[in-house]
Scaffold this motif. Structure first.
Motif, short mmCIF file in Angstrom:
data_model
loop_
_atom_site.label_atom_id
_atom_site.label_comp_id
_atom_site.label_asym_id
_atom_site.label_seq_id
_atom_site.Cartn_x
_atom_site.Cartn_y
_atom_site.Cartn_z
N ARG A 193 10.43 6.69 3.92
CA ARG A 193 9.48 6.53 4.83
C ARG A 193 9.63 8.30 4.36
O ARG A 193 10.20 8.67 4.51
CB ARG A 193 10.73 6.31 5.87
CG ARG A 193 10.22 6.80 7.24
CD ARG A 193 11.60 6.23 8.37
NE ARG A 193 10.74 7.08 9.15
CZ ARG A 193 11.80 7.41 10.17
NH1 ARG A 193 13.37 7.07 10.43
NH2 ARG A 193 11.97 7.00 11.69
N ASN A 194 7.80 8.61 5.35
CA ASN A 194 7.80 9.61 5.20
C ASN A 194 7.31 10.35 6.91
O ASN A 194 6.26 9.75 7.85
CB ASN A 194 5.97 9.88 4.78
CG ASN A 194 6.17 11.70 4.84
OD1 ASN A 194 6.54 12.44 4.83
ND2 ASN A 194 4.90 11.16 4.90
N VAL A 195 8.39 10.94 7.44
CA VAL A 195 8.53 11.56 9.06
C VAL A 195 7.70 13.00 8.33
O VAL A 195 8.11 13.52 9.52
CB VAL A 195 9.88 11.60 9.06
CG1 VAL A 195 10.31 9.78 9.91
CG2 VAL A 195 10.52 11.59 8.58
N GLU A 210 4.60 -1.46 8.89
CA GLU A 210 5.82 -1.47 8.03
C GLU A 210 6.44 0.07 8.61
O GLU A 210 6.34 0.41 9.61
CB GLU A 210 5.06 -0.85 7.65
CG GLU A 210 3.60 -1.70 6.12
CD GLU A 210 3.08 -0.81 5.44
OE1 GLU A 210 3.54 0.26 4.49
OE2 GLU A 210 2.19 -2.03 4.22
N GLU A 211 7.55 -0.48 8.70
CA GLU A 211 9.30 0.00 8.60
C GLU A 211 9.47 0.38 7.26
O GLU A 211 10.13 -1.19 7.18
CB GLU A 211 9.94 -0.56 9.46
CG GLU A 211 10.80 1.04 10.34
CD GLU A 211 11.76 -0.20 10.90
OE1 GLU A 211 12.59 0.35 12.44
OE2 GLU A 211 12.16 -1.79 10.54
N GLN A 212 9.67 1.40 7.18
CA GLN A 212 10.52 1.74 5.68
C GLN A 212 10.13 1.24 4.58
O GLN A 212 10.70 0.47 4.10
CB GLN A 212 11.89 1.56 5.26
CG GLN A 212 12.87 2.46 7.37
CD GLN A 212 14.05 2.44 7.53
OE1 GLN A 212 15.12 1.68 7.21
NE2 GLN A 212 14.42 3.69 8.17
N GLY A 213 9.53 0.09 5.14
CA GLY A 213 8.58 -0.01 3.50
C GLY A 213 8.67 -1.42 3.39
O GLY A 213 7.99 -2.08 2.10
N GLY A 234 2.80 5.75 8.23
CA GLY A 234 2.82 4.48 8.51
C GLY A 234 2.02 3.79 9.02
O GLY A 234 1.07 3.90 8.62
N VAL A 235 1.75 2.60 9.22
CA VAL A 235 0.92 1.49 10.18
C VAL A 235 1.43 0.78 11.52
O VAL A 235 2.03 0.83 11.88
CB VAL A 235 1.10 0.15 9.34
CG1 VAL A 235 0.10 -0.89 9.34
CG2 VAL A 235 1.21 0.51 8.19
N PRO A 236 0.40 1.86 12.00
CA PRO A 236 1.01 2.24 13.40
C PRO A 236 -0.24 0.51 14.45
O PRO A 236 -0.54 -0.21 13.41
CB PRO A 236 -0.11 3.18 14.51
CG PRO A 236 -0.45 3.28 13.37
CD PRO A 236 -0.50 2.77 12.13
N VAL A 237 0.38 0.05 15.11
CA VAL A 237 0.10 -1.44 16.21
C VAL A 237 -0.76 -0.60 17.62
O VAL A 237 0.13 0.42 17.93
CB VAL A 237 1.47 -2.00 16.25
CG1 VAL A 237 2.53 -1.01 17.42
CG2 VAL A 237 0.84 -3.55 16.66
N LEU A 238 -1.90 -1.14 17.64
CA LEU A 238 -2.72 -1.04 19.26
C LEU A 238 -1.86 -2.70 20.37
O LEU A 238 -1.52 -3.60 19.24
CB LEU A 238 -3.61 -1.37 18.69
CG LEU A 238 -4.37 -0.53 17.47
CD1 LEU A 238 -5.89 -1.37 17.94
CD2 LEU A 238 -4.17 1.39 18.39
N ALA A 239 -1.57 -1.91 21.27
CA ALA A 239 -1.06 -2.50 22.44
C ALA A 239 -1.87 -2.25 24.01
O ALA A 239 -1.73 -1.14 24.17
CB ALA A 239 0.41 -2.31 22.67
#
Length: 401
Positions: free
Chosen positions: A55-57, A281-284, A328-333
């Motif tokens: 994970r990259n923060v 994706e969360e932590q791969g 990370g891969v964002p989500v739109l809502a």
């Protein structure tokens, strides 16, 4: 420098404060990664398989992140360890973070009941900025019309517009919008349309599919628009960018999916009814988010097993794209609210199964009646303009700078 910390909460507290500015550090990310890899191999034991989740923060880009991963994997093998994706006895979680003077590589490694946390660091070379990549949403109006609009897609050379009575192909006639030449193909429903009609388009090259309640159409736009429709209860294809897709059965007399789903792996499940779906994706690991009919947003793993319920209050429309910001891969809502009120679309990241806003909301001139992922870097939002009464199609694109 490597610091061993007993327990993950202590490691999290140490991320920004544990290492003083003058502490001894590795030369670079490769050195830090190699040092952690050697400790991991020793902890796992000779020849034992290790599952590694990254994970990259930090503010480091994808190329530096990839270099650290490659250095870790190579050093792990050199030290006698081996990588595995299949539930090994040792599991390592590595997080790339930073403080004002150094970059930090934090590892939590587990083997049975035994757990260890290490922190490796290396000094910054480009100044002490902690500025994260700027992430913005760009919206673009691509079509508007008086008739209700269900979806739009972008086959080669034009725009497909799905309406309750027809499919229209708009081919660019000049250098720019709005000079378009249109061809339309009407269709008749195999049964009366439900009151809150939904439809979805998929386009690949010059070919397309149109999914409607109890009916599916397929055709092509080259050399001219041609289409064949038939009665069908086959599942709709729901894409989340071009990474993942889900097959979902639509409840033909309603406006939602009835819960029968099939993952890319072939796993079939029967879940509660839902309106829309997106993967992140969360932590791969791949997770699916489903906007349920009861108003919750539920999180499922790649095998479509429920793992959590999202605490954030979202609307019934969510979508995924191919955008990657900060690893990370964002989500739109959409936002929750009244059906006739102006709406907005916002990008979120999912970290520790919780939603974190990544952007300001992209305000829209009316309620979002559909939000679809066409399989690329942008989502498509269909909006009913509260002022003009027209239906407008927008592309919503996540931009990472």
């Amino acid at each position: 420098m490597i610091a061993a910390v007993k327990g993950w909460p202590a490691a999290l507290s140490a991320l920004l404060f544990f290492l003083p500015p003058g502490a001894t550090a590795a030369e670079d990310s490769n050195g830090a990664a190699r040092e952690l890899a050697r400790k991991t191999a020793k902890f796992a034991g000779p020849g034992d398989a290790v599952m590694v989740i990254w994970r990259n923060v930090s503010s480091l880009g994808s190329s530096e992140f990839a270099q650290a991963r490659a250095a870790f994997e190579a050093a792990l093998k050199d030290a006698g360890g081996r990588l595995s994706d299949a539930a090994p006895s040792t599991e390592a979680h590595l997080t790339l973070s930073e403080n004002r003077s150094q970059y930090l590589l934090v590892e939590e490694v587990r083997k049975g009941e035994e757990r260890q946390v290490w922190i490796a660091s290396w000094n910054r070379t480009g100044g002490p900025s902690l500025t994260a990549p700027a992430i913005t949403l760009a919206k673009k109006l691509v079509w508007e019309q008086e008739e209700p609009m269900l979806d739009v897609a972008f086959p080669a050379g034009g725009i497909l517009v799905l309406s309750p009575s027809k499919l229209t192909f708009l081919r660019g006639a000049g250098a720019g919008y709005p000079e378009w030449v249109g061809q339309s193909a009407p269709f008749s429903p195999v049964r009366p349309w439900p009151r809150d009609l939904r439809g979805h388009l998929r386009a690949t090259g010059a070919t397309f599919q149109a999914f409607l309640p109890g009916m599916v159409c397929s055709g092509a736009v080259d050399p001219s628009l041609s289409m064949d429709c038939r009665a069908s209860e086959e599942p709709w294809v729901l894409e989340s960018g071009s990474r993942t897709l889900l097959l979902a059965a639509f409840a033909a007399a309603r406006n939602y999916f009835d819960g029968r789903v099939t993952a890319q792996s072939g796993v079939r499940r029967t879940l509660a009814p839902f309106y829309s779906a997106a993967s992140v994706e969360e932590q791969g690991r791949t997770l699916w988010l489903l906007a349920m009919v009861d108003g919750r947003t539920q999180i499922f793993d790649a095998a479509l097993q429920p793992v959590a319920t999202l605490g954030a209050a979202w609307g019934s429309d969510i979508a995924g794209t191919d955008a990657r910001c900060g690893g990370g891969v964002p989500v739109l809502a959409t936002r929750p609210g009244d059906a006739g009120a102006p709406d907005a679309v916002q990008a979120f990241s999912i970290v520790d199964r919780a939603a974190t806003p990544l952007t300001a909301p992209a305000e829209l001139p009316g309620p979002v009646v559909a939000l679809w992922s066409p399989g690329g870097s942008a989502a498509v939002a269909i909006v009913r303009n509260s002022g003009t009464g027209k239906y407008e199609a927008y592309t919503i694109t996540i931009t990472c700078s």
